[in-house]
Design a protein around this motif. Structure first.
Motif, mmCIF file in Angstrom:
data_model
loop_
_atom_site.group_PDB
_atom_site.id
_atom_site.type_symbol
_atom_site.label_atom_id
_atom_site.label_comp_id
_atom_site.label_asym_id
_atom_site.label_seq_id
_atom_site.Cartn_x
_atom_site.Cartn_y
_atom_site.Cartn_z
ATOM 1 N N PRO A 156 13.482 -25.733 20.134
ATOM 2 C CA PRO A 156 14.335 -25.565 18.955
ATOM 3 C C PRO A 156 15.422 -24.528 19.179
ATOM 4 C CG PRO A 156 12.022 -25.625 18.320
ATOM 5 C CD PRO A 156 12.062 -25.531 19.827
ATOM 6 N N ASP A 167 16.674 -25.736 11.837
ATOM 7 C CA ASP A 167 16.980 -26.563 13.001
ATOM 8 C C ASP A 167 15.940 -27.644 13.256
ATOM 9 O OD1 ASP A 167 18.337 -27.180 15.532
ATOM 10 O OD2 ASP A 167 16.577 -26.276 16.460
ATOM 11 N N LEU A 168 14.734 -27.459 12.733
ATOM 12 C CA LEU A 168 13.654 -28.389 13.036
ATOM 13 C C LEU A 168 13.970 -29.790 12.524
ATOM 14 C CD1 LEU A 168 10.587 -26.084 12.288
ATOM 15 C CD2 LEU A 168 11.819 -26.435 14.430
ATOM 16 N N ILE A 196 16.845 -31.560 14.891
ATOM 17 C CA ILE A 196 16.407 -32.111 16.170
ATOM 18 C C ILE A 196 16.137 -33.598 16.030
ATOM 19 C CG2 ILE A 196 14.507 -32.142 17.839
ATOM 20 C CD1 ILE A 196 14.299 -29.135 17.536
ATOM 21 N N MET A 253 7.490 -30.925 21.099
ATOM 22 C CA MET A 253 8.275 -29.764 20.717
ATOM 23 C C MET A 253 7.534 -28.501 21.123
ATOM 24 S SD MET A 253 9.940 -28.582 17.078
ATOM 25 C CE MET A 253 8.488 -27.742 16.474
#
Length: 366
Positions: free
Chosen positions: A133, A248-249, A252, A320
């Motif tokens: 991330p 930001d998660l 993605i 992730m």
């Protein structure tokens, strides 16, 4: 929460969907994400194969090269005999120079918006990609900038800021220091470079299940299906404040879903079915590429692509990096321990990644 709908894959699966902070997020469906990463490389190789030599020579100079080995020097993890191939793939969002005219929001400079460490085991068909991330706080090691000056080490630096502050070689060094994994190659795709590609193919279709209004990226979409041109596509991949919790998660997954829609459009139009169409795609794609100096030509890229032919994309897994929300700044995340250490240890040792190393507190994992 809003998300992009993309067509189901051959097995009927749909794209991963993100969620806001505090709620349980669906686990990313890494196999399909990994498949599209490899297909992205395959598109370039097939496009090149469909062009004549004079066309090939005309676009061979599009690819920019970075001498990673020279910039980093000897301060790197040991290359282990069983480590296979490790490639750092960055999706950058440059907003400087010629790309400044494409900027529609309030953010300037350049960021590495997407980062994947792709691990390809030696002599095996299954590969793994670890997504980092962009909001992860990391320790940046001492690096040498593009101008040759020394940049001191710094703690609690946001991962995506390293690219703009010091350059791609320092991003590689940071990833190597935090993982202990030696990177064999570096591939960077500039999202802004996709503007011309999207316009050249007549746009990309996406569907959103709720209105998205993001004053930062400039994206303003109502619920439903939309045909995005190049400029709106850039707004789309830059969007973060209009979806989920604004972190930001969620972005993605959004960028991965856009790539699926883009590649699906190329396939639907059979744009690789003729030399002229193939050249158009290869020209736009190579203009968006930067690689390490060992891959900085179409010939070398094609050779590298052929070396991956034994990898089965359907068995590739994308994980992730396990992260937790930072206690001092809830808008940032940090590597979750001991999960992250266990993950990188498995990559270094070329062993199966334990399920416990795939759980991320920030995405609802235990």
């Amino acid at each position: 929460m809003s998300h992009v709908s993309t067509p189901p894959s051959a097995d009927g699966a749909t794209s991963p969907r993100g969620g806001g902070r505090g709620g349980k997020r669906d686990r990313p469906r890494g196999r399909r994400t990994g498949r599209w990463i490899l297909i992205s490389l395959a598109v370039l190789i097939v496009a090149v194969a469909g062009t004549g030599y004079w066309l090939y020579s005309g676009i061979d100079g599009n690819i920019q090269g970075v001498d990673i080995d020279r910039a980093i020097g000897d301060d790197r993890p040991e290359k282990l005999p069983t480590s296979g191939q490790n490639i750092l793939i960055l999706g950058s969002d440059s907003r400087a120079g010629a790309n400044a005219a494409l900027h529609t929001g309030k953010v300037s400079g350049a960021r590495s918006d997407t980062a994947l460490v792709m691990h390809i085991p030696e002599g095996r068909r299954q590969a793994v990609a670890v997504s980092i991330p962009r909001d992860t706080l990391v320790t940046r090691p001492e690096c040498t900038s593009a101008t040759g000056s020394t940049v001191a080490s710094a703690r609690r630096v946001m991962f995506n800021s390293i690219y703009s502050q010091v350059g791609p070689a320092c991003v590689v060094k940071t990833v190597e220091q935090m993982s202990g994994v030696r990177m064999d190659h570096y591939v960077e795709v500039d999202f802004a470079g996709f503007k011309d590609l999207v316009d050249a193919i007549g746009g990309v279709t996406v569907t959103v299940d709720q209105d998205i209004h993001d004053t930062s990226s400039g994206l303003d979409l109502t619920k439903g299906t939309h045909r995005l041109d190049g400029t709106r596509s850039l707004e789309f991949v830059r969007t973060r404040h209009g979806i989920g919790d604004g972190s930001d998660l969620g972005r993605i997954g959004l960028q991965q879903q856009f790539m699926i829609a883009l590649l699906g459009e190329i396939q639907r139009q059979d744009l690789l079915g003729s030399p002229v169409k193939a050249y158009k795609i290869a020209d736009k794609l190579t203009a968006a590429l930067t690689t390490d100096s060992e891959l900085a030509s179409l010939t070398k890229l094609a050779e590298f692509g052929r070396s991956l032919k034994g990898v089965n994309p359907d068995t590739m897994e994308t994980i992730m990096l396990p992260v937790a929300y930072d206690k001092a700044d809830p808008n940032r995340v940090v590597a979750a321990q001991p999960q992250a250490s266990a993950l990188w240890k498995a990559v270094r040792a070329d062993t199966e990644i334990p399920e416990s190393a795939k759980k991320s507190p920030a995405t609802g994992g235990n």
